[in-house]
Design an enzyme around this catalytic site. Structure first.
Site, PDB file in Angstrom:
ATOM      1  N   SER A 106       0.863  -1.318  -0.016  1.00 35.60           N
ATOM      2  CA  SER A 106      -0.105  -0.123  -0.166  1.00 35.60           C
ATOM      3  C   SER A 106       0.866   1.213   0.107  1.00 35.60           C
ATOM      4  CB  SER A 106      -0.787   0.000   1.261  1.00 35.60           C
ATOM      5  OG  SER A 106      -1.385   1.060   1.604  1.00 35.60           O
ATOM      6  N   TYR A 155      -1.196  -0.182  10.495  1.00 33.83           N
ATOM      7  CA  TYR A 155      -1.264  -0.474   9.011  1.00 33.83           C
ATOM      8  C   TYR A 155       0.012  -0.268   8.411  1.00 33.83           C
ATOM      9  CZ  TYR A 155      -3.564  -1.083   4.437  1.00 33.83           C
ATOM     10  OH  TYR A 155      -3.775  -1.359   3.287  1.00 33.83           O
TER      11      TYR A 155
END
Length: 244
Positions: free
Chosen positions: A144, A157
């Site tokens: 990501s 995250y």
């Protein structure tokens, strides 16, 4: 691409919907037999398999919590028995519980690392013996933009995706002479349920003016699978929000 993947066996973790489902369908279109892993979304995984089979492809759905080593080992064995030994691994499974610094718990952190990072290690370790024996393998990790940016989900995250890119480089460096490539794709703001439900309700901050699509992530994934010279790389896909 179609000829190169005919006869190959692929595993896509978290393949029941979104990016994983798009990758599974694209791999099947290119001739691979595909194992669609899921943890809880059995109906969605079955629908992906049915769509692949309706198009003349081979596929199976398989339940496993990929953060659990025993479950991963059993999954790899069942895929080998039903489809064949795994040649292509796409580590896509992930979670993104949105948390601020104040409300992030140890349980949140541990679970995010386990699902987003540890799972890639476990699945890679499970498929590597066969890949090394055959001296051919393709591993693609779905990272990501949060690995290198602030992100909207939370620091847990960020850490999981940054670790995933480090894992990518570590495996790539150690497998480069064995016919196995290891790369990553780092999408940002792809139009999935996860993005729409909490990270970004509109694409206003994307310079290109729209969300990315799961199919566009699948295209980059296929490029990495098809390129035998590219390894240890992370390909960003962000609509102009960030540049390498």
């Amino acid at each position: 691409m179609s000829a190169s993947l005919t006869g190959r066996i692929a595993l896509v973790t978290g393949g029941s919907r979104g990016i994983g489902a798009a990758i599974a369908r694209t791999l099947a279109d290119a001739g691979a037999a595909v194992a669609v892993n899921y943890r809880a979304a059995s109906a969605e995984a079955a629908a992906v398999v049915a769509a692949i089979e309706a198009g003349g492809g081979r596929a199976m759905d398989i339940q496993a919590d990929v953060s659990d080593g025993a479950a991963v080992a059993a999954m790899a064995e069942e895929i080998a028995q039903r489809l064949g030994p795994i040649d292509i691994l796409v580590n896509n499974a992930g979670i993104a519980p949105i948390r601020g610094i104040e409300d992030l718990t140890e349980e949140d952190f541990d679970r995010t690392i386990a699902v987003n990072l540890k799972s890639a290690f476990l699945c890679t370790q499970a498929v590597l013996p066969g890949m090394r024996a055959r001296r051919w393998g393709r591993i693609v990790n779905i990272s990501s933009g949060a690995a290198r940016g602030a992100g909207a989900v939370g620091l847990h995250y960020n850490a999981s995706k940054a670790g995933l890119e480090g894992l990518t480089r570590g495996y790539a460096a150690r497998l480069v002479k064995e016919g196995i490539t290891v790369n990553a794709v780092a999408p940002s703001l792809i139009e999935t349920d996860m993005v729409r439900s909490g990270i970004a309700s509109t694409p206003a901050r994307i310079p290109l003016g729209r969300f990315g699509t799961a199919e566009e992530v699948a295209q980059v994934t296929m490029m990495l699978i098809g390129n035998a010279y590219m390894t240890g790389q992370t390909v960003a896909l962000s609509g102009g929000m960030a540049f390498n």
